[in-house]
Design a protein around this motif. Structure first.
Motif, PDB file in Angstrom:
ATOM      1  N   ALA A 212       0.846  -1.193   0.000  1.00  0.00           N
ATOM      2  CA  ALA A 212       0.000   0.000   0.000  1.00  0.00           C
ATOM      3  C   ALA A 212       0.877   1.236   0.000  1.00  0.00           C
ATOM      4  O   ALA A 212       1.890   1.290   0.695  1.00  0.00           O
ATOM      5  N   SER A 213       0.500   2.206  -0.788  1.00  0.00           N
ATOM      6  CA  SER A 213       1.259   3.459  -0.824  1.00  0.00           C
ATOM      7  C   SER A 213       0.540   4.581  -0.089  1.00  0.00           C
ATOM      8  O   SER A 213       1.159   5.587   0.244  1.00  0.00           O
ATOM      9  N   GLU A 214      -0.756   4.418   0.154  1.00  0.00           N
ATOM     10  CA  GLU A 214      -1.501   5.416   0.919  1.00  0.00           C
ATOM     11  C   GLU A 214      -2.795   4.809   1.438  1.00  0.00           C
ATOM     12  O   GLU A 214      -3.225   3.759   0.978  1.00  0.00           O
ATOM     13  N   TRP A 215      -3.384   5.476   2.398  1.00  0.00           N
ATOM     14  CA  TRP A 215      -4.668   5.079   2.947  1.00  0.00           C
ATOM     15  C   TRP A 215      -5.268   6.316   3.609  1.00  0.00           C
ATOM     16  O   TRP A 215      -4.584   7.321   3.790  1.00  0.00           O
ATOM     17  N   GLY A 216      -6.527   6.235   3.983  1.00  0.00           N
ATOM     18  CA  GLY A 216      -7.131   7.360   4.681  1.00  0.00           C
ATOM     19  C   GLY A 216      -8.483   7.012   5.270  1.00  0.00           C
ATOM     20  O   GLY A 216      -9.091   5.996   4.929  1.00  0.00           O
ATOM     21  N   PHE A 217      -8.931   7.865   6.185  1.00  0.00           N
ATOM     22  CA  PHE A 217     -10.267   7.739   6.751  1.00  0.00           C
ATOM     23  C   PHE A 217     -11.278   8.276   5.741  1.00  0.00           C
ATOM     24  O   PHE A 217     -10.946   9.125   4.915  1.00  0.00           O
ATOM     25  N   VAL A 218     -12.510   7.811   5.812  1.00  0.00           N
ATOM     26  CA  VAL A 218     -13.552   8.292   4.906  1.00  0.00           C
ATOM     27  C   VAL A 218     -13.697   9.803   5.052  1.00  0.00           C
ATOM     28  O   VAL A 218     -13.765  10.518   4.071  1.00  0.00           O
ATOM     29  N   GLU A 219     -13.719  10.289   6.263  1.00  0.00           N
ATOM     30  CA  GLU A 219     -13.747  11.719   6.523  1.00  0.00           C
ATOM     31  C   GLU A 219     -12.543  12.031   7.411  1.00  0.00           C
ATOM     32  O   GLU A 219     -12.632  11.942   8.627  1.00  0.00           O
ATOM     33  N   PRO A 220     -11.401  12.357   6.798  1.00  0.00           N
ATOM     34  CA  PRO A 220     -10.143  12.476   7.535  1.00  0.00           C
ATOM     35  C   PRO A 220     -10.180  13.437   8.710  1.00  0.00           C
ATOM     36  O   PRO A 220      -9.506  13.221   9.694  1.00  0.00           O
TER      37      PRO A 220
ATOM     38  N   ILE B  73     -18.370   8.436  13.304  1.00  0.00           N
ATOM     39  CA  ILE B  73     -19.193   7.901  12.235  1.00  0.00           C
ATOM     40  C   ILE B  73     -19.329   8.892  11.080  1.00  0.00           C
ATOM     41  O   ILE B  73     -19.904   9.965  11.245  1.00  0.00           O
ATOM     42  N   PRO B  74     -18.845   8.538   9.886  1.00  0.00           N
ATOM     43  CA  PRO B  74     -19.039   9.401   8.712  1.00  0.00           C
ATOM     44  C   PRO B  74     -20.492   9.328   8.239  1.00  0.00           C
ATOM     45  O   PRO B  74     -21.212   8.372   8.550  1.00  0.00           O
ATOM     46  N   SER B  75     -20.910  10.276   7.450  1.00  0.00           N
ATOM     47  CA  SER B  75     -22.270  10.270   6.911  1.00  0.00           C
ATOM     48  C   SER B  75     -22.428   9.112   5.924  1.00  0.00           C
ATOM     49  O   SER B  75     -21.453   8.624   5.341  1.00  0.00           O
ATOM     50  N   ALA B  76     -23.680   8.701   5.709  1.00  0.00           N
ATOM     51  CA  ALA B  76     -23.967   7.632   4.754  1.00  0.00           C
ATOM     52  C   ALA B  76     -23.508   8.032   3.355  1.00  0.00           C
ATOM     53  O   ALA B  76     -22.963   7.204   2.614  1.00  0.00           O
ATOM     54  N   ASP B  77     -23.704   9.283   2.984  1.00  0.00           N
ATOM     55  CA  ASP B  77     -23.274   9.737   1.664  1.00  0.00           C
ATOM     56  C   ASP B  77     -21.770   9.626   1.493  1.00  0.00           C
ATOM     57  O   ASP B  77     -21.278   9.224   0.436  1.00  0.00           O
TER      58      ASP B  77
ATOM     59  N   LYS C 208     -29.845   3.990  15.745  1.00  0.00           N
ATOM     60  CA  LYS C 208     -29.627   4.793  14.548  1.00  0.00           C
ATOM     61  C   LYS C 208     -29.229   6.185  14.989  1.00  0.00           C
ATOM     62  O   LYS C 208     -29.824   6.745  15.900  1.00  0.00           O
ATOM     63  N   THR C 209     -28.232   6.716  14.336  1.00  0.00           N
ATOM     64  CA  THR C 209     -27.833   8.075  14.647  1.00  0.00           C
ATOM     65  C   THR C 209     -27.341   8.764  13.395  1.00  0.00           C
ATOM     66  O   THR C 209     -26.742   8.140  12.535  1.00  0.00           O
ATOM     67  N   ASP C 210     -27.639  10.014  13.300  1.00  0.00           N
ATOM     68  CA  ASP C 210     -27.083  10.842  12.235  1.00  0.00           C
ATOM     69  C   ASP C 210     -26.064  11.804  12.830  1.00  0.00           C
ATOM     70  O   ASP C 210     -25.596  12.711  12.166  1.00  0.00           O
ATOM     71  N   ASP C 211     -25.742  11.604  14.105  1.00  0.00           N
ATOM     72  CA  ASP C 211     -24.818  12.484  14.791  1.00  0.00           C
ATOM     73  C   ASP C 211     -23.381  12.016  14.554  1.00  0.00           C
ATOM     74  O   ASP C 211     -22.972  10.972  15.051  1.00  0.00           O
ATOM     75  N   PRO C 212     -22.588  12.778  13.778  1.00  0.00           N
ATOM     76  CA  PRO C 212     -21.222  12.345  13.489  1.00  0.00           C
ATOM     77  C   PRO C 212     -20.312  12.398  14.702  1.00  0.00           C
ATOM     78  O   PRO C 212     -19.188  11.926  14.653  1.00  0.00           O
TER      79      PRO C 212
END
Length: 170
Positions: free
Chosen positions: A90-98, A105-109, A143-147
Motif C-alpha cells: 500500500a502506498s496510501e490510505w485514509g479515513f472516509v472523513e479524515p 461515524i461518517p455520513s452515509a453519503d 440509529k444516529t445521524d450524529d457524526p
C-alpha cells in the motif's frame, strides 16, 4: 479452530483486497496471519485497530504475504523477516472523513462515495446485546445521524462494508 480478536486483521485485509482489485483488476487473497505476525500493531488476545494495519502497510513499504504462502493457523508466530514475493503493498490510505479521524461515524453519503471510489471499507461497530444475538440480514440496534457519536472506549469488532441498499431503512 477458533480465532478470537483478529477481526481487525480480517477487516483490514478484506478492504485492502477490494481496493487492490479495483486498481489492478486482479483478485488476491492476502494473509491475515502475516499481518498479525509482522505488523506489530496487535495480537490474538487484546485485539487491534484496522487503521494501524494500514499505517504499518504504508510506512513499512513491505509487501504482504499471500494466504497460500502464510495460511491462518494461529496463534501468532515469528515474522519471517523477509519481504514476501508478492506485489501486495500500500502506498496510501485514509479515513472516509479524515478530519473526523478514528472512532467517529461518517455520513452515509460519504461512506457511499468512498465505496464507489475505493471499494470495501474497513469499519468498526459497537458490540451490544443485540449484536451478540445477530444471525443474518440488515442489522441495527440504534440509529444516529450524529457524526460526533464515538466508538472510543466501546467494545467493538472489525467489519467490512461492501455496499448498501437504500430501500432498507434500519
Amino acid at each position: 479452530k477458533q480465532f478470537w480478536n483478529v477481526c481487525w486483521a480480517f477487516s483490514a485485509m478484506d478492504a485492502y483486497e477490494s481496493s487492490y482489485k479495483i486498481l489492478t483488476k486482479k483478485t488476491i487473497d492476502a494473509s491475515e496471519q502475516y499481518v498479525v505476525d509482522c505488523s506489530g500493531v496487535s495480537d490474538w488476545v487484546s485485539g487491534g485497530y484496522m487503521h494501524e494495519v494500514f499505517g504499518w502497510m504504508v510506512s513499512s513499504r513491505k509487501n504482504l504475504a499471500s494466504e497460500a504462502a502464510v495460511p491462518l493457523v494461529g496463534p501468532p508466530s515469528r515474522c519471517p523477516g523477509v519481504s514476501p514475493a508478492t506485489d501486495y503493498y500500500a502506498s496510501e490510505w485514509g479515513f472516509v472523513e479524515p478530519y473526523f479521524g478514528s472512532g467517529l461515524i461518517p455520513s452515509a453519503d460519504k461512506l457511499k462515495e468512498a465505496i464507489c471510489a475505493h471499494g470495501a471499507i474497513s469499519a468498526g461497530v459497537i458490540i451490544d446485546q443485540y449484536f451478540m444475538a445477530y444471525i443474518d440480514g440488515p442489522f441495527s440496534s440504534f440509529k444516529t445521524d450524529d457524526p460526533k457519536v464515538s466508538m472510543n472506549g466501546k467494545v467493538g469488532t472489525g467489519i467490512v462494508i461492501i455496499g448498501w441498499d437504500d430501500s432498507i431503512e434500519c
